[in-house]
Write a protein that holds these residues in place. Sequence first.
Motif, PDB file in Angstrom:
ATOM      1  N   GLU A 112       7.684 143.495 -51.996  1.00  0.00           N
ATOM      2  CA  GLU A 112       8.891 143.933 -51.291  1.00  0.00           C
ATOM      3  C   GLU A 112       8.533 144.971 -50.231  1.00  0.00           C
ATOM      4  O   GLU A 112       9.064 144.943 -49.127  1.00  0.00           O
ATOM      5  N   ALA A 113       7.611 145.872 -50.566  1.00  0.00           N
ATOM      6  CA  ALA A 113       7.204 146.903 -49.611  1.00  0.00           C
ATOM      7  C   ALA A 113       6.489 146.276 -48.417  1.00  0.00           C
ATOM      8  O   ALA A 113       6.698 146.684 -47.269  1.00  0.00           O
ATOM      9  N   LYS A 114       5.669 145.277 -48.667  1.00  0.00           N
ATOM     10  CA  LYS A 114       4.939 144.623 -47.585  1.00  0.00           C
ATOM     11  C   LYS A 114       5.835 143.729 -46.743  1.00  0.00           C
ATOM     12  O   LYS A 114       5.516 143.444 -45.596  1.00  0.00           O
ATOM     13  N   LYS A 115       6.944 143.285 -47.341  1.00  0.00           N
ATOM     14  CA  LYS A 115       7.835 142.361 -46.632  1.00  0.00           C
ATOM     15  C   LYS A 115       8.350 142.986 -45.341  1.00  0.00           C
ATOM     16  O   LYS A 115       8.347 142.342 -44.289  1.00  0.00           O
ATOM     17  N   GLY A 116       8.774 144.256 -45.400  1.00  0.00           N
ATOM     18  CA  GLY A 116       9.265 144.945 -44.211  1.00  0.00           C
ATOM     19  C   GLY A 116       8.183 145.048 -43.150  1.00  0.00           C
ATOM     20  O   GLY A 116       8.419 144.845 -41.962  1.00  0.00           O
ATOM     21  N   GLU A 117       6.953 145.328 -43.568  1.00  0.00           N
ATOM     22  CA  GLU A 117       5.825 145.432 -42.630  1.00  0.00           C
ATOM     23  C   GLU A 117       5.561 144.083 -41.969  1.00  0.00           C
ATOM     24  O   GLU A 117       5.297 144.016 -40.775  1.00  0.00           O
ATOM     25  N   ARG A 118       5.660 143.031 -42.736  1.00  0.00           N
ATOM     26  CA  ARG A 118       5.419 141.692 -42.198  1.00  0.00           C
ATOM     27  C   ARG A 118       6.461 141.327 -41.148  1.00  0.00           C
ATOM     28  O   ARG A 118       6.136 140.747 -40.116  1.00  0.00           O
ATOM     29  N   LEU A 119       7.718 141.647 -41.447  1.00  0.00           N
ATOM     30  CA  LEU A 119       8.778 141.334 -40.496  1.00  0.00           C
ATOM     31  C   LEU A 119       8.562 142.067 -39.170  1.00  0.00           C
ATOM     32  O   LEU A 119       8.742 141.491 -38.101  1.00  0.00           O
ATOM     33  N   LYS A 120       8.157 143.342 -39.247  1.00  0.00           N
ATOM     34  CA  LYS A 120       7.890 144.101 -38.027  1.00  0.00           C
ATOM     35  C   LYS A 120       6.735 143.485 -37.257  1.00  0.00           C
ATOM     36  O   LYS A 120       6.796 143.339 -36.026  1.00  0.00           O
ATOM     37  N   ALA A 121       5.689 143.092 -37.972  1.00  0.00           N
ATOM     38  CA  ALA A 121       4.518 142.501 -37.315  1.00  0.00           C
ATOM     39  C   ALA A 121       4.876 141.186 -36.644  1.00  0.00           C
ATOM     40  O   ALA A 121       4.441 140.904 -35.517  1.00  0.00           O
ATOM     41  N   ARG A 122       5.725 140.401 -37.292  1.00  0.00           N
ATOM     42  CA  ARG A 122       6.159 139.117 -36.708  1.00  0.00           C
ATOM     43  C   ARG A 122       6.973 139.344 -35.436  1.00  0.00           C
ATOM     44  O   ARG A 122       6.820 138.626 -34.447  1.00  0.00           O
ATOM     45  N   ALA A 123       7.865 140.332 -35.479  1.00  0.00           N
ATOM     46  CA  ALA A 123       8.701 140.615 -34.313  1.00  0.00           C
ATOM     47  C   ALA A 123       7.839 141.026 -33.125  1.00  0.00           C
ATOM     48  O   ALA A 123       8.050 140.570 -31.993  1.00  0.00           O
ATOM     49  N   ILE A 124       6.844 141.860 -33.360  1.00  0.00           N
ATOM     50  CA  ILE A 124       5.942 142.295 -32.283  1.00  0.00           C
ATOM     51  C   ILE A 124       5.175 141.104 -31.732  1.00  0.00           C
ATOM     52  O   ILE A 124       5.010 140.958 -30.515  1.00  0.00           O
ATOM     53  N   LYS A 125       4.731 140.234 -32.636  1.00  0.00           N
ATOM     54  CA  LYS A 125       3.973 139.054 -32.228  1.00  0.00           C
ATOM     55  C   LYS A 125       4.822 138.139 -31.356  1.00  0.00           C
ATOM     56  O   LYS A 125       4.372 137.631 -30.327  1.00  0.00           O
ATOM     57  N   ARG A 126       6.077 137.943 -31.763  1.00  0.00           N
ATOM     58  CA  ARG A 126       6.977 137.082 -30.985  1.00  0.00           C
ATOM     59  C   ARG A 126       7.212 137.654 -29.584  1.00  0.00           C
ATOM     60  O   ARG A 126       7.244 136.926 -28.596  1.00  0.00           O
ATOM     61  N   ALA A 127       7.411 138.957 -29.516  1.00  0.00           N
ATOM     62  CA  ALA A 127       7.645 139.599 -28.224  1.00  0.00           C
ATOM     63  C   ALA A 127       6.429 139.413 -27.320  1.00  0.00           C
ATOM     64  O   ALA A 127       6.557 139.130 -26.129  1.00  0.00           O
ATOM     65  N   GLY A 128       5.231 139.513 -27.877  1.00  0.00           N
ATOM     66  CA  GLY A 128       4.008 139.318 -27.113  1.00  0.00           C
ATOM     67  C   GLY A 128       3.886 137.887 -26.616  1.00  0.00           C
ATOM     68  O   GLY A 128       3.469 137.639 -25.489  1.00  0.00           O
ATOM     69  N   ARG A 129       4.280 136.921 -27.438  1.00  0.00           N
ATOM     70  CA  ARG A 129       4.210 135.516 -27.050  1.00  0.00           C
ATOM     71  C   ARG A 129       5.153 135.234 -25.871  1.00  0.00           C
ATOM     72  O   ARG A 129       4.823 134.498 -24.958  1.00  0.00           O
ATOM     73  N   GLN A 130       6.326 135.818 -25.923  1.00  0.00           N
ATOM     74  CA  GLN A 130       7.287 135.586 -24.835  1.00  0.00           C
ATOM     75  C   GLN A 130       6.745 136.152 -23.527  1.00  0.00           C
ATOM     76  O   GLN A 130       6.909 135.552 -22.467  1.00  0.00           O
ATOM     77  N   GLY A 131       6.078 137.280 -23.589  1.00  0.00           N
ATOM     78  CA  GLY A 131       5.482 137.866 -22.394  1.00  0.00           C
ATOM     79  C   GLY A 131       4.370 136.976 -21.850  1.00  0.00           C
ATOM     80  O   GLY A 131       4.215 136.812 -20.649  1.00  0.00           O
ATOM     81  N   LYS A 132       3.597 136.329 -22.699  1.00  0.00           N
ATOM     82  CA  LYS A 132       2.510 135.457 -22.269  1.00  0.00           C
ATOM     83  C   LYS A 132       3.053 134.192 -21.627  1.00  0.00           C
ATOM     84  O   LYS A 132       2.440 133.618 -20.746  1.00  0.00           O
ATOM     85  N   ARG A 133       4.219 133.761 -22.067  1.00  0.00           N
ATOM     86  CA  ARG A 133       4.806 132.545 -21.485  1.00  0.00           C
ATOM     87  C   ARG A 133       5.173 132.767 -20.016  1.00  0.00           C
ATOM     88  O   ARG A 133       5.095 131.871 -19.211  1.00  0.00           O
ATOM     89  N   LEU A 134       5.603 133.976 -19.681  1.00  0.00           N
ATOM     90  CA  LEU A 134       5.959 134.286 -18.295  1.00  0.00           C
ATOM     91  C   LEU A 134       4.715 134.485 -17.435  1.00  0.00           C
ATOM     92  O   LEU A 134       4.703 134.160 -16.271  1.00  0.00           O
ATOM     93  N   ALA A 135       3.678 135.001 -18.021  1.00  0.00           N
ATOM     94  CA  ALA A 135       2.467 135.344 -17.271  1.00  0.00           C
ATOM     95  C   ALA A 135       1.806 134.140 -16.595  1.00  0.00           C
ATOM     96  O   ALA A 135       1.383 134.265 -15.454  1.00  0.00           O
ATOM     97  N   PRO A 136       1.708 132.964 -17.182  1.00  0.00           N
ATOM     98  CA  PRO A 136       1.029 131.864 -16.510  1.00  0.00           C
ATOM     99  C   PRO A 136       1.682 131.498 -15.183  1.00  0.00           C
ATOM    100  O   PRO A 136       0.994 131.128 -14.239  1.00  0.00           O
ATOM    101  N   ASP A 137       3.009 131.624 -15.053  1.00  0.00           N
ATOM    102  CA  ASP A 137       3.666 131.300 -13.788  1.00  0.00           C
ATOM    103  C   ASP A 137       3.203 132.256 -12.693  1.00  0.00           C
ATOM    104  O   ASP A 137       2.931 131.845 -11.565  1.00  0.00           O
ATOM    105  N   VAL A 138       3.092 133.514 -13.000  1.00  0.00           N
ATOM    106  CA  VAL A 138       2.643 134.508 -12.033  1.00  0.00           C
ATOM    107  C   VAL A 138       1.201 134.217 -11.652  1.00  0.00           C
ATOM    108  O   VAL A 138       0.826 134.265 -10.489  1.00  0.00           O
ATOM    109  N   ASN A 139       0.374 133.857 -12.647  1.00  0.00           N
ATOM    110  CA  ASN A 139      -1.034 133.560 -12.386  1.00  0.00           C
ATOM    111  C   ASN A 139      -1.172 132.325 -11.488  1.00  0.00           C
ATOM    112  O   ASN A 139      -2.040 132.282 -10.625  1.00  0.00           O
TER     113      ASN A 139
END
Length: 160
Positions: A112-139
């Motif tokens: 249960e304690a790790k569950k909150g940490e995992r959710l935060k890590a997933r959210a950060i990962k998703r945000a990073g992926r969305q930023g990478k999707r925009l980057a190829p167009d600029v490149n």
Amino acid sequence: MSSARTTLRLLSQKGAAALQSSYEKGRYIGPLISRRKAADFRKISLKDNTFGTFTPGVGGWDASWDSPRKFFMLRPYKGVKPDRTRETRAQKIEAAMKSMPERLEKLLKEREAKKGERLKARAIKRAGRQGKRLAPDVNKAKAKVNDKNTSKKGGKGKKK
């Protein structure tokens, strides 16, 4: 049966000394009658019912000529390791099962304690992926601009 005659002659002349090895002048001298021939002669005397007495020239086997056999104790059957260690394994499992509810509770709390940490890590990962999707167009836009500059003669870039 010449070996039996030779054995009989040697036993008549030398007696028990013919069956034993000796050392003379520092050199080993084997028995005059080999153990195999002695065993054959002993078997013949058993068949002829002359075992226990020896008559020179006739035959037989004196019981005192027999070499003492090694006495050994019979051991109980060793079995296989899983059978030998069965009791200790059962006791170990029972002891572990007694503490199992506490261990399960501890494990669930940790999850249960790790569950909150995992959710935060997933959210950060998703945000990073969305930023990478925009980057190829600029490149891609930057690459088009560079291709236009390098297509002229004498310019730096790839040759066609």
